[in-house]
Design an enzyme around this catalytic site. Sequence first.
Site, PDB file in Angstrom:
ATOM      1  N   ASP A 197      91.154   7.764  37.322  1.00 56.16           N
ATOM      2  CA  ASP A 197      90.302   8.509  38.246  1.00 56.16           C
ATOM      3  C   ASP A 197      89.086   9.039  37.495  1.00 56.16           C
ATOM      4  O   ASP A 197      89.226   9.693  36.456  1.00 56.16           O
ATOM      5  CB  ASP A 197      91.098   9.677  38.854  1.00 56.16           C
ATOM      6  CG  ASP A 197      90.250  10.569  39.755  1.00 56.16           C
ATOM      7  OD1 ASP A 197      89.238  10.081  40.287  1.00 56.16           O
ATOM      8  OD2 ASP A 197      90.604  11.741  39.929  1.00 56.16           O
ATOM      9  N   ASP A 215      85.937  11.437  38.352  1.00 57.88           N
ATOM     10  CA  ASP A 215      85.457  12.375  39.367  1.00 57.88           C
ATOM     11  C   ASP A 215      84.073  12.866  38.967  1.00 57.88           C
ATOM     12  O   ASP A 215      83.890  13.414  37.869  1.00 57.88           O
ATOM     13  CB  ASP A 215      86.420  13.553  39.486  1.00 57.88           C
ATOM     14  CG  ASP A 215      86.182  14.368  40.753  1.00 57.88           C
ATOM     15  OD1 ASP A 215      85.021  14.448  41.202  1.00 57.88           O
ATOM     16  OD2 ASP A 215      87.155  14.919  41.293  1.00 57.88           O
ATOM     17  N   ASP A 258      90.264  11.470  34.332  1.00 60.12           N
ATOM     18  CA  ASP A 258      91.193  12.573  34.553  1.00 60.12           C
ATOM     19  C   ASP A 258      92.533  12.198  33.923  1.00 60.12           C
ATOM     20  O   ASP A 258      93.221  11.296  34.411  1.00 60.12           O
ATOM     21  CB  ASP A 258      91.364  12.811  36.055  1.00 60.12           C
ATOM     22  CG  ASP A 258      92.241  14.022  36.367  1.00 60.12           C
ATOM     23  OD1 ASP A 258      93.090  14.383  35.520  1.00 60.12           O
ATOM     24  OD2 ASP A 258      92.095  14.595  37.453  1.00 60.12           O
TER      25      ASP A 258
END
Length: 379
Positions: free
Chosen positions: A94, A96, A288
């Site tokens: 991930d 972000d 992440d």
Amino acid sequence: MSRNAEVIRSAFREYYFKQKSIHAPAAIDQREFGYSQFGMHGMVRHLSFKSIGELIATLVKEVPSDVYCSNALYRFPTLPMQEKQWLGADLIFDIDGKDLGLPCVPLHSYAVCAACGHASPPDDGEYSCSACGGKKADHVSIPCSKCIDGSKKEAKRLIDFMTEDLGVERQNIDAYFSGNNGFHFHVRDDSYRPLDSQARSDLVGYIAGVGLLAESVGVRKAQGGDDVFVKFPKSGLALGWRKKVADKLKIDSASIIKLGNIAKEKGGYAGFKAELDKMTREMGARIDPQVTTDVHRVFRMPGTINSKSGLAKIKCDELDSFDPFTDACLLGSAKVKVKMKTQVKFKLKGESYNLSKESAELPAYAAVYLICKGLADSA
């Protein structure tokens, strides 16, 4: 249910009834599914579906705010966690946009009071709601093209690590826009499924550029004091982080004197190690770590709508040309009246909006976007 939730839920139901973007994950019957509901805390979990048709029927009936699917495979996905019998988990990542520290973010961010919902552009001082005096706020962002470009740059860096350093075939890496302000990656390679949390943590550390030893690029600590000497590893500097650092420092396996001088200029072993840590973190991909290391995580399901924006988590085959504000904006266009909480500028489906009046009539996809962000209410 609030009027805002009713408007969003209606748009989501229409999408799930007509949707063409949800596809069954591999081994769907061994996955755990979950979803959140409008106006309710927590998540309905430990669900299982035998087919994509059964799943979509549930989405149309329940109209959840968010839908999740496990990256893990289980023998008994509906049982409590300790009884599921874990069979392995897909490797996921991930990125972000909010974690990238982009300088443009303060220019298009808003503070939404946690107490009364009043919205205003945040300032640099201590927050205080101008409507009720509340001290707590949710900070929301309307991502701009620079935000998306920043996330794309990080995404390409991650893909390079996976293909060049880890040997994953590019066709086995599925890239998705997260539905809000980032990208998700699903690796379809069975060889990674057995990895436990510690092995995935090691993988994250490598990709993020954390913990590279100075000795691995040839800088060694002399006995007594902080002096250094250079002895390159027998396997050379041609692969992985060694090559990345060597290219950055413009050295090769014959650069013993040059690297020694660089280390001395940085203050010896400790100074060089600190500079190396900074360098590798800047060159690593900012992912992440919790997402990748959690082998029991339920992750946002591809093709479903993100309740933070009303945009879809959608596959993007060509990162360079992908435009989330068009390609992931898949809700309907029926007119919806909204009451604005603050002046907002944004762009969806190729149309630019600059809303300064108290009320506006917008296509459903634009109205839902603002309501999800907390910047407007249904009129």
